[in-house]
Design a protein around this motif. Structure first.
Motif, PDB file in Angstrom:
ATOM      1  N   ASN A  84     -65.253 -65.373  47.934  1.00 47.73           N
ATOM      2  CA  ASN A  84     -65.769 -66.029  46.730  1.00 47.73           C
ATOM      3  C   ASN A  84     -65.234 -67.470  46.681  1.00 47.73           C
ATOM      4  O   ASN A  84     -64.021 -67.692  46.826  1.00 47.73           O
ATOM      5  N   THR A 163     -62.598 -55.842  47.912  1.00 48.40           N
ATOM      6  CA  THR A 163     -62.846 -55.425  46.534  1.00 48.40           C
ATOM      7  C   THR A 163     -61.484 -55.137  45.918  1.00 48.40           C
ATOM      8  O   THR A 163     -60.595 -54.636  46.616  1.00 48.40           O
ATOM      9  N   HIS A 207     -71.155 -61.756  48.605  1.00 47.22           N
ATOM     10  CA  HIS A 207     -71.140 -60.372  48.145  1.00 47.22           C
ATOM     11  C   HIS A 207     -72.295 -59.593  48.773  1.00 47.22           C
ATOM     12  O   HIS A 207     -73.269 -60.189  49.248  1.00 47.22           O
ATOM     13  N   SER A 277     -76.186 -54.718  40.406  1.00 47.38           N
ATOM     14  CA  SER A 277     -74.786 -55.185  40.378  1.00 47.38           C
ATOM     15  C   SER A 277     -74.118 -54.972  39.037  1.00 47.38           C
ATOM     16  O   SER A 277     -72.890 -55.050  38.950  1.00 47.38           O
ATOM     17  N   THR A 303     -70.130 -52.403  46.965  1.00 43.52           N
ATOM     18  CA  THR A 303     -69.651 -52.966  48.219  1.00 43.52           C
ATOM     19  C   THR A 303     -69.433 -51.863  49.262  1.00 43.52           C
ATOM     20  O   THR A 303     -69.816 -52.002  50.415  1.00 43.52           O
ATOM     21  N   TYR A 407     -69.726 -60.214  38.687  1.00 44.21           N
ATOM     22  CA  TYR A 407     -68.450 -60.319  39.411  1.00 44.21           C
ATOM     23  C   TYR A 407     -67.479 -59.282  38.854  1.00 44.21           C
ATOM     24  O   TYR A 407     -67.396 -59.091  37.632  1.00 44.21           O
TER      25      TYR A 407
END
Ligand code: MLC
Ligand code: AMP
Length: 506
Positions: A84, A163, A207, A277, A303, A407
């Motif tokens: 990120n 993660t 991501h 998401s 993920t 996020y």
């Protein structure tokens, strides 16, 4: 030589002059042109001494070159580790150390802040900028030949995606060639992707959603992408008439609806809007259908699992559900305490198994064993139930996770930083509703006896090491944290008490 992912997703387009990327303000990049760039990058990695299985970390701005770094890694048999762009040097340091990355790519603008961080690890820092300049691009340009595509089997690793965890340390989810390929091929089929499709892309590419779900799926059939640097509703509205498909987090859709220029005419050539998401409010689904005539297709993934469920392309898209398990994905709802499968309709933890499920957490066998059962089922930590048609509804999370604009924020990470501040006795970070981002973090802090905390100073102190999106939107001092009989902090009580306050704050 065979390369499981490259051979199916990219090699077939090697000499295709079909467009891959339309980037606003730039010339169109064809599949052939893009893959030649990725091959040059692969040559540069080999020239730097990298061998199959080595990790390449990248904290670079969104660009076609950033995608080429990913594809170069696949081609050269390297493991791609995207980061990120909001992560601070402290956070980056952890990922470089933990992964043992051999190369770390960042833009020129970040070099000063990150060179000491990289120097303290095994990673060689090289720069790559959004505009295609930088040390890495210079090196790639001097390559006179490209190496053969590296031999990689289905179980070889293609990417690490970090993660966070409920217990603090971030975990590197290991994704294999098979994990990525099986999902891309499946999604392209389920969502009826064709070469003539044009995917409107405004997601970040560090991501699963923006990188694998969007780019791999489009590449499977040779579709094109309109590639935006970031989400901007005016810019998206401007390009939407040229697009046929869009993927986004719920915030994209609520922000589009807030824009009066977003009309049914703008979406006249679109055939599919996909959301995931984070949970989408039923009201957003309804308003979107009213404005455009399109029913957003909601899907669910992670993920660790890539995509696990999807509402159907044809057939009923049930609002409030994430659809049935995708073909080839097994999904069951289990009792969180015993792990036993529950009767239809009961709420429990969602577990999934299939080629989509990752290979475990990098160098964390205990954490892997705690979440990935020996029989291959992954315990997602999401709570849901299933109806008679197999449609899954997510009702909450068993894991202590906040999702802000797509996020993830793990409260434990933020709480540990707050608790380490002088005068703080303890803290609880909770997710509270936010009309734009779905949820935002709020910090509730208990001070040592007799102390009135300097909350602004505290916010500043923890902010320096923490990405902006993880930082609580508000800090409050409270007398005590509510606890149950076992002494566990009752976050549900805090969420109930502070939910309304937060809406007035953000
Ligand atoms: C940016 N900020 C955020 C934020 N994004 N804060 C909280 N949550 C976020 N998601 C910060 C910025 O740093 C900025 O700080 C301030 O908030 C305002 O920024 P903004 O201009 O409003 O934000 P914007 O750039 O518009 O970004 C919002 C967003 C973006 C929703 C468009 O966050 C986004 O693209 N999210 C998508 C995330 C995603 O792709 N998730 C997929 C995970 S994969 P300051 O200090 O400058 O004011 C996954 C699996 C699956 O979950 O199923 O797909
Ligand atoms: P990440 O760890 O970033 O991959 O985030 C995965 C998490 O996002 C999942 O465990 C879910 O909690 C959440 N998620 C993804 N898609 C959806 C969806 N359609 N509805 C609700 N939650 C979702």
């Amino acid at each position: 030589m065979a390369n499981h992912l490259y051979d199916t997703l990219f090699a077939p387009h090697d000499s295709s002059d079909a467009p891959f990327f339309y980037c606003p303000g730039q010339s169109t990049l064809t599949y052939r042109g893009f893959l030649a760039r990725a091959a040059q990058f692969a040559a540069a990695f080999v020239d730097m001494g990298l061998l199959p299985g080595d990790r390449v970390a990248a904290q670079i701005d969104k660009s076609t070159d950033a995608v080429a770094v990913y594809v170069a890694c696949v081609r050269a048999g390297l493991i791609f580790l995207p980061l990120n762009v909001g992560y601070t040097p402290t956070e980056v340091s952890y990922f470089l150390n933990d992964s043992g990355a051999k190369v770390f790519l960042c833009p020129d603008t970040a070099q000063a802040a990150l060179s000491a961080v990289a120097a303290a690890t095994d990673a060689q820092l090289v720069t790559l900028n959004r505009d295609g300049t930088g040390e890495f691009a210079d090196r790639a340009r001097t390559m006179e030949s490209v190496p053969p595509v590296a031999n990689r089997g289905p179980d070889d690793l293609a990417a690490f995606l970090y993660t966070s965890g409920t217990t603090g340390r971030s975990k590197g989810a290991m994704l294999s060639h098979k994990n990525l390929l099986s999902n891309a091929v499946l999604l392209a089929k389920e969502w009826h992707f064709e070469p003539r499709d044009v995917l409107l892309h405004a997601l970040p590419i560090f991501h699963t959603h923006g990188l694998f779900v969007a780019i791999n799926t489009a590449a499977t059939v040779g579709s094109a992408l309109i590639f935006h640097e970031k989400f901007d509703s005016d810019a998206l509205i401007g390009d939407m008439p040229q697009a046929t498909v869009m993927m986004g987090v719920p915030t994209f859709y609520s922000r589009l609806l807030d824009n009066p220029d977003f009309t049914s005419d703008v979406s006249r050539n679109m055939r599919l809007f996909i959301s995931g998401s984070a949970p989408m409010l039923p009201e957003t689904h309804r308003q979107f259908a009213k404005r455009t005539g399109h029913r957003i297709l909601e899907r669910y993934g992670m993920t660790e699992t890539n995509m696990s469920t999807s509402n159907p392309y044809n057939g009923e898209r049930k609002i409030g559900t994430v659809g049935p398990a995708l073909p080839g994905v097994e999904l069951k709802i289990t009792d969180p305490k015993t792990g036993a499968a529950l009767p239809l309709g009961d709420i429990g933890v969602i577990e999934v198994r299939g080629d989509n499920v990752f290979q475990g957490y990098w160098q964390m066998p205990e954490k892997t064993a705690a979440e990935l059962r020996a029989d291959g089922f992954f315990i997602t930590g999401d709570l849901g139930h299933m109806d008679a048609d197999g449609y899954v509804t997510i009702v909450g999370r068993d894991k202590d996770l906040i999702i802000s604009g797509g996020y993830n924020v793990y409260p434990k990470e933020v709480e540990s930083l707050i608790d380490a501040q002088p005068d703080v006795l303890e803290s609880a970070v909770i997710g509270v509703p936010d009309s734009d981002l779905g949820e935002v973090p709020l910090a509730l802090i208990v001070a040592r006896e007799g102390i009135t905390l300097d909350l602004a100073g505290l916010a500043e102190a923890i902010g320096s090491g923490l990405a902006r999106f993880k930082q609580p939107r508000q800090f409050l001092q409270i007398p005590a944290l509510p606890r149950n009989a076992m002494g566990k902090v009752q976050k549900n009580v805090l969420r109930d008490n502070y939910a309304r306050l937060a809406e007035t704050v953000s």
